[in-house]
Motif scaffolding. Structure first.
Motif, PDB file in Angstrom:
ATOM      1  N   VAL A   4       0.827  -1.213   0.000  1.00  0.00           N
ATOM      2  CA  VAL A   4       0.000   0.000   0.000  1.00  0.00           C
ATOM      3  C   VAL A   4       0.855   1.254   0.000  1.00  0.00           C
ATOM      4  O   VAL A   4       0.521   2.241  -0.649  1.00  0.00           O
ATOM      5  CB  VAL A   4      -0.933  -0.032   1.228  1.00  0.00           C
ATOM      6  N   SER A   5       2.019   1.209   0.716  1.00  0.00           N
ATOM      7  CA  SER A   5       2.843   2.414   0.769  1.00  0.00           C
ATOM      8  C   SER A   5       3.333   2.782  -0.622  1.00  0.00           C
ATOM      9  O   SER A   5       3.696   3.904  -0.878  1.00  0.00           O
ATOM     10  CB  SER A   5       4.017   2.214   1.717  1.00  0.00           C
ATOM     11  N   ARG A   6       3.341   1.763  -1.535  1.00  0.00           N
ATOM     12  CA  ARG A   6       3.789   2.068  -2.888  1.00  0.00           C
ATOM     13  C   ARG A   6       2.614   2.256  -3.842  1.00  0.00           C
ATOM     14  O   ARG A   6       2.793   2.444  -5.031  1.00  0.00           O
ATOM     15  CB  ARG A   6       4.719   0.955  -3.374  1.00  0.00           C
ATOM     16  N   LEU A   7       1.416   2.164  -3.290  1.00  0.00           N
ATOM     17  CA  LEU A   7       0.218   2.345  -4.106  1.00  0.00           C
ATOM     18  C   LEU A   7       0.225   3.765  -4.676  1.00  0.00           C
ATOM     19  O   LEU A   7       0.385   4.723  -3.943  1.00  0.00           O
ATOM     20  CB  LEU A   7      -0.980   2.163  -3.186  1.00  0.00           C
ATOM     21  N   VAL A   8       0.130   3.871  -5.989  1.00  0.00           N
ATOM     22  CA  VAL A   8       0.294   5.187  -6.606  1.00  0.00           C
ATOM     23  C   VAL A   8      -1.051   5.755  -7.032  1.00  0.00           C
ATOM     24  O   VAL A   8      -1.843   5.090  -7.693  1.00  0.00           O
ATOM     25  CB  VAL A   8       1.230   5.091  -7.831  1.00  0.00           C
ATOM     26  N   VAL A   9      -1.341   6.980  -6.577  1.00  0.00           N
ATOM     27  CA  VAL A   9      -2.541   7.683  -7.025  1.00  0.00           C
ATOM     28  C   VAL A   9      -2.072   8.623  -8.134  1.00  0.00           C
ATOM     29  O   VAL A   9      -1.209   9.475  -7.890  1.00  0.00           O
ATOM     30  CB  VAL A   9      -3.161   8.493  -5.863  1.00  0.00           C
ATOM     31  N   ALA A 213      -2.448  -0.264   7.089  1.00  0.00           N
ATOM     32  CA  ALA A 213      -3.253  -0.486   5.879  1.00  0.00           C
ATOM     33  C   ALA A 213      -2.772  -1.743   5.139  1.00  0.00           C
ATOM     34  O   ALA A 213      -3.578  -2.538   4.653  1.00  0.00           O
ATOM     35  CB  ALA A 213      -3.165   0.738   4.966  1.00  0.00           C
ATOM     36  N   ARG A 214      -1.450  -1.884   5.098  1.00  0.00           N
ATOM     37  CA  ARG A 214      -0.890  -3.050   4.397  1.00  0.00           C
ATOM     38  C   ARG A 214      -1.269  -4.341   5.125  1.00  0.00           C
ATOM     39  O   ARG A 214      -1.685  -5.322   4.525  1.00  0.00           O
ATOM     40  CB  ARG A 214       0.629  -2.894   4.315  1.00  0.00           C
ATOM     41  N   SER A 220      -7.418   0.899  -2.202  1.00  0.00           N
ATOM     42  CA  SER A 220      -7.153   2.345  -2.227  1.00  0.00           C
ATOM     43  C   SER A 220      -8.264   3.140  -1.534  1.00  0.00           C
ATOM     44  O   SER A 220      -7.999   4.171  -0.909  1.00  0.00           O
ATOM     45  CB  SER A 220      -6.951   2.836  -3.657  1.00  0.00           C
ATOM     46  N   LEU A 221      -9.515   2.656  -1.613  1.00  0.00           N
ATOM     47  CA  LEU A 221     -10.618   3.345  -0.912  1.00  0.00           C
ATOM     48  C   LEU A 221     -10.330   3.414   0.594  1.00  0.00           C
ATOM     49  O   LEU A 221     -10.413   4.478   1.213  1.00  0.00           O
ATOM     50  CB  LEU A 221     -11.947   2.596  -1.162  1.00  0.00           C
ATOM     51  N   HIS A 222      -9.987   2.272   1.178  1.00  0.00           N
ATOM     52  CA  HIS A 222      -9.766   2.221   2.620  1.00  0.00           C
ATOM     53  C   HIS A 222      -8.459   2.907   3.026  1.00  0.00           C
ATOM     54  O   HIS A 222      -8.384   3.548   4.075  1.00  0.00           O
ATOM     55  CB  HIS A 222      -9.772   0.762   3.103  1.00  0.00           C
ATOM     56  N   THR A 223      -7.431   2.773   2.183  1.00  0.00           N
ATOM     57  CA  THR A 223      -6.154   3.426   2.511  1.00  0.00           C
ATOM     58  C   THR A 223      -6.314   4.939   2.498  1.00  0.00           C
ATOM     59  O   THR A 223      -5.874   5.629   3.427  1.00  0.00           O
ATOM     60  CB  THR A 223      -5.055   3.007   1.512  1.00  0.00           C
ATOM     61  N   GLY A 224      -6.977   5.447   1.471  1.00  0.00           N
ATOM     62  CA  GLY A 224      -7.217   6.895   1.398  1.00  0.00           C
ATOM     63  C   GLY A 224      -8.026   7.358   2.595  1.00  0.00           C
ATOM     64  O   GLY A 224      -7.754   8.408   3.189  1.00  0.00           O
ATOM     65  N   ALA A 225      -9.022   6.563   2.979  1.00  0.00           N
ATOM     66  CA  ALA A 225      -9.863   6.935   4.120  1.00  0.00           C
ATOM     67  C   ALA A 225      -9.061   6.889   5.422  1.00  0.00           C
ATOM     68  O   ALA A 225      -9.261   7.727   6.306  1.00  0.00           O
ATOM     69  CB  ALA A 225     -11.077   6.009   4.202  1.00  0.00           C
TER      70      ALA A 225
END
Ligand SMILES: C=C(O[C@@H]1C=C(C(=O)O)C=C[C@H]1O)C(=O)O
Length: 234
Positions: A4-9, A213-214, A220-225
Motif C-alpha cells: 500500500v505504501s507504494r500504491l500510486v494515485v 493499511a498493508r 485504495s478506498l480504505h487506505t485513502g480513508a
C-alpha cells in the motif's frame, strides 16, 4: 492490495507521500495557529523565534522519523496504536455500510455523530486528553468512515455480485462495536500525546498508517480513508 505504501494515485504520488504531505499541511496549520495565538501576547522578537522554531521543526525534523523513534520510543508506540485502532475502526465501516445498504438508513447520521462526540468529550477528560483534540480526531474518523460507506455503496450499486450477503443490525451489533473502540482510541491518543509535538510525529504516523493499511490488505478506498482518519492526530 499489496504494498500500500507504494500504491500510486495518479498525479499525487504514493499513499505514503500523500499522507506525509497531508500531515505536514496540518502541522503547518497548527504551527501557524499557535504562532498567531502567541503573537497576541508576546513581543515581536519572541514572535520571530517562535516562527523560526516552527519552521525549523517542519524543515528538519520531519524526515528524521526512524532515528527519532529509536531515541524516543514513545514516538513509535503512540502513533502505532492510533494507526492500528483507527484501521480497526475503519474496517467496521464495511459492516456499517452492509447494515445500511438498501434499508434507506442515511450514511450521514448527525444525531448519532453528536452522541459519539459527546461520549468522546466525556471520556477524554477521564483519559487526561483535551476534548478539542479528541473531538477533532473523532470527526476525522467519522468522515473517513462515511467515505468508505459511500465508496462501498457505489461499488455495490455498480457490481451487484459484490453486495454483502448478510445484513448486520446497526443498533444492536455495529454501533456497540464502534462504541467499544472509542475508549481504545482515546487510550491510544493518550499514548500518542507526548509524540504530538515532536517534529517527526507526522512521519511516524505516516509509516504506522501505511503499515496498518498493508497488514489489513486495505484497497485504495480504505487506505485513502485511513489517511483522512489520521489528519488531526499530529
Ligand atoms: C457509523 C455510522 O455512520 C456515520 C459515521 C459515524 C461514525 O463513524 O461513528 C457516525 C454516524 C454516521 O454519520 C453510523 O451511522 O453509525
Amino acid at each position: 492490495m499489496q504494498g500500500v505504501s507504494r500504491l500510486v494515485v495518479p498525479g499525487r504520488g504514493t499513499a505514503r507521500q500523500i499522507l506525509v504531505r497531508r500531515l505536514l499541511v496540518r502541522r503547518r496549520q497548527r504551527c501557524r495557529v499557535r504562532h498567531r495565538a502567541r503573537s497576541a501576547v508576546v513581543k515581536s522578537g519572541a514572535r520571530v523565534v517562535a516562527a523560526a522554531v516552527c519552521a525549523a521543526a517542519l524543515a528538519f525534523g520531519t524526515p528524521a522519523g526512524p532515528t527519532a523513534a529509536v531515541e524516543h520510543p514513545h514516538l513509535a508506540t503512540g502513533p502505532d496504536l492510533v494507526a492500528d485502532v483507527s484501521a480497526e475502526r475503519l474496517a467496521l465501516a464495511d459492516v456499517v455500510a452492509a447494515a445500511k445498504y438498501g434499508t434507506g438508513k442515511p450514511i450521514d447520521d448527525p444525531v448519532r455523530e453528536r452522541a459519539v462526540l459527546e461520549d468522546v468529550a466525556k471520556q477524554s477528560a477521564e483519559h487526561g486528553l483535551g476534548a478539542r483534540w479528541a473531538e477533532a480526531v473523532f470527526r476525522d474518523q467519522m468522515a473517513a468512515g462515511k467515505r468508505v460507506q459511500r465508496g462501498l455503496h457505489a461499488r455495490w450499486a455498480a457490481h451487484p455480485a459484490e453486495r454483502p450477503t448478510e445484513q448486520p443490525d446497526l443498533a444492536i451489533q455495529v454501533r456497540p462495536a464502534l462504541d467499544r473502540l472509542t475508549s481504545r482510541l482515546l487510550n491510544a491518543l493518550a499514548a500518542a500525546a507526548p509524540a504530538r509535538d515532536h517534529p517527526s510525529c507526522a512521519a511516524q504516523l505516516a509509516t504506522r498508517g501505511t503499515r496498518a493499511a498493508r497488514e489489513r490488505h486495505f484497497d485504495s478506498l480504505h487506505t485513502g480513508a485511513l489517511l483522512r482518519a489520521l489528519t488531526s492526530v499530529c
